[in-house]
Design a protein around this motif. Structure first.
Motif, PDB file in Angstrom:
ATOM      1  N   LYS A  62      -8.780  14.299 -32.400  1.00 37.48           N
ATOM      2  CA  LYS A  62      -8.530  15.741 -32.462  1.00 37.48           C
ATOM      3  C   LYS A  62      -9.287  16.406 -33.615  1.00 37.48           C
ATOM      4  N   LEU A  64     -12.666  18.097 -32.663  1.00 32.93           N
ATOM      5  CA  LEU A  64     -12.721  19.457 -32.109  1.00 32.93           C
ATOM      6  C   LEU A  64     -12.076  20.480 -33.028  1.00 32.93           C
ATOM      7  N   LEU A 107      -9.003  20.499 -33.691  1.00 30.42           N
ATOM      8  CA  LEU A 107      -7.613  20.727 -33.265  1.00 30.42           C
ATOM      9  C   LEU A 107      -6.677  20.289 -34.386  1.00 30.42           C
ATOM     10  N   ARG A 129     -17.035  23.576 -29.419  1.00 29.90           N
ATOM     11  CA  ARG A 129     -16.056  23.066 -28.449  1.00 29.90           C
ATOM     12  C   ARG A 129     -16.590  23.126 -27.026  1.00 29.90           C
TER      13      ARG A 129
END
Lengths: 264, 256
Positions: free
Chosen positions: B44, B47, B49, B76
């Motif tokens: 994660k 990206l 995130l 992304r």
């Protein structure tokens, strides 16, 4: 048995904790509002999504809002009639019902309907999306969840709530007039005479202004709490409950702030 | 190329403690390790995130941590992410879910017929019949189908990188093998860079060019499947042994 000093310390710690939490939520919601505003002004919010949300919040909430408005008017008329009989001229009841519904009951009862019907649903919906990684999926697809999910709900809530409150007000006054006739025998002419006697045009604007603020704050808190959700199904339940509590408190606090600010 | 440079992350406890890893363009690497060692967290961070407490993740030399919101969105768009439970949008049918994988510009310029063609092509690439699944809601699909729709969504935007988070978890052996084959097929057909986080060691050793073992937030092993099998590191050996044991068990079951 704790000593008075430690009890006071505990109380102060509790107050500090709550103050910190409130400040954090207010800060995060301010950022969310800024994000929504910039997204809306740069045209990144789908008009279709706004219409869909407006339909879900407005049209689908209409029956319950009307019923709540009607019952508010009926109850106010019945209680006013009971208090005024043999003491105050009954036509005053027209003013009590109209002003009570327009200034207070219409906006507040509609806000409570929206908290239960719309706010809780939004938090549960966004919370479920959060815990099932659907929000992460949006990010991973290069899409920002704020314009996609939060902005349409906030815009729709702000636009639709005054319309709902307007209709609830009308339903409340008409049903109050009917109830006054049925319970204390006050004729429609006398009711409307009383209503006009103490009427200010500002009052309707005040009512709709309250509605706009409530219509803004309910989706704002519910989206904010939805995005904060963590921890599976239990987390969704917890954040939905917290969201409903926060929305009720916020509506009541704002409601209490309106008269000193706008009715002097 | 994807680079993780000294990535640190802690929640209540440390999860990643200085991970350094470079994944070359076109490479297929599997990230394995015990549960809770930060494999998905590392994925994660690729990206943005999850933002690392320290260190950086770079895609083609661009920092994910220091990227502006616009740059991050652009980065992304180069990446397809296949989530552990597919993360399909509940309120959308399969067509709408997969078309979300296309860029906004593409959605505006391609026209409905071309969007439909690309969505159907992606579904066919993951062995799903578009005529059957297109109108279905995620709730109407089996676990394996949902994973493949998630994969189709990641593929439709023609990404340069695909990140797979536990792509075979919860699937039966046949579906697991199908998804593994799809991962290899996609990597070979498109030359996409792939990182697969998995607990399925046998699958990882079969499909990957390299395997990395993450343990207690640190990379303990990075090497080819053959090096993994012959490693003398006790933890790597335990993982490899478990695989061998599982394979033997499956064989015994099949023989019976």
């Amino acid at each position: 048995m704790p000593s008075p000093t430690s009890a006071l310390q505990g109380l102060l710690r509790g107050v500090a904790r709550v103050t910190q939490a409130v400040a954090r939520h207010v800060g995060q919601m301010s950022l969310l509002v800024w994000h929504i505003a910039t997204a809306s002004l740069s045209g990144r919010v789908s008009f279709r999504s706004v219409i869909t949300q407006a339909h879900q919040m407005g049209v689908q909430s209409l029956p319950l809002t009307i019923v709540t408005g009607m019952l508010s008017g009926v109850v106010t008329a019945q209680q006013g009639g009971y208090q005024f009989t043999s003491s105050i001229p009954l036509y005053v009841l027209g003013s009590v019902v109209a002003e009570g519904v327009i200034l207070e009951l219409g906006p507040v009862m509609t806000a409570f309907v929206l908290i239960g019907r719309v706010g809780a649903r939004i938090t549960a919906e966004l919370g479920t999306m959060q815990v099932s990684e659907q929000i992460d999926a949006l990010y991973s697809l290069g899409r920002d969840p704020v314009p996609v999910l939060a902005a349409p709900r906030l815009i729709a809530g702000t636009v639709v709530t005054p319309l709902l409150v307007g209709l609830a007000n009308i339903a409340g006054i008409l049903s109050g007039m009917f109830a006054a006739q049925m319970t204390v025998g006050l004729g429609n002419e006398s009711f409307l005479f009383g209503a006009r006697l103490f009427w200010h045009n500002w009052d309707m604007f005040y009512s709709l202004m309250k509605a706009t603020v409530f219509g803004f704050i309910i989706p704002l808190i519910s989206c904010h709490m939805g995005f904060l959700t963590r921890g599976g199904a239990e987390g969704v339940g917890r954040s939905t409950t917290t969201s409903v509590v926060l929305m009720i408190i916020s509506v009541l606090v704002l409601d209490a702030m309106f008269p000193p600010l706008f009715l002097n | 190329m994807i680079e993780y440079r000294d990535v640190w992350k802690a929640f209540d406890l440390p999860v990643l403690s200085g991970v350094n890893l470079t994944v070359e363009t076109g490479e297929l690497i599997s990230l394995v390790g015990p549960s809770g060692t930060g494999k998905s967290v590392l994925l994660k961070t690729t990206l943005g995130l999850i933002i690392p407490d320290r260190g950086d993740a770079l895609i083609d030399g661009e920092s994910v941590v220091r990227a502006s919101r616009e740059t991050l969105h652009r980065i992304r768009r180069k990446v397809g992410y296949v989530f552990q439970y597919a993360a399909l949008f509940d309120s959308m049918n399969v067509y709408e879910n997969v078309s979300q994988g296309l860029r906004d510009d593409d959605l505006k310029t391609l026209g409905k017929r071309e969007v439909l063609r690309r969505v159907c092509q992606s579904l066919e690439d993951v062995n799903l019949d578009p005529r059957v699944v297109l109108p279905k809601l995620p709730a109407e699909l089996s676990g394996g189908m949902r994973k493949r729709v998630g994969l189709a969504r990641a593929l439709v935007g023609r990404p340069e990188v695909i990140l797979y988070d536990e792509p075979v978890t919860g699937l039966d052996p046949v579906n697991s093998a199908t998804v593994d084959q799809l991962i290899v097929k996609i990597a070979e057909k498109t030359g996409v860079t792939s990182i697969v986080v998995t607990h399925d060691i046998a699958g990882a050793l079969e499909i990957s060019g390299r395997v990395a073992l993450l343990d207690h937030g640190k990379l303990r092993f990075v090497g080819t499947p053959e090096e993994f099998r012959t490693s003398e590191d006790p933890l790597v050996h335990a993982f490899a042994d478990r695989t061998a044991a599982a394979e033997a068990a499956v064989k015994i079951m099949e023989d019976k």
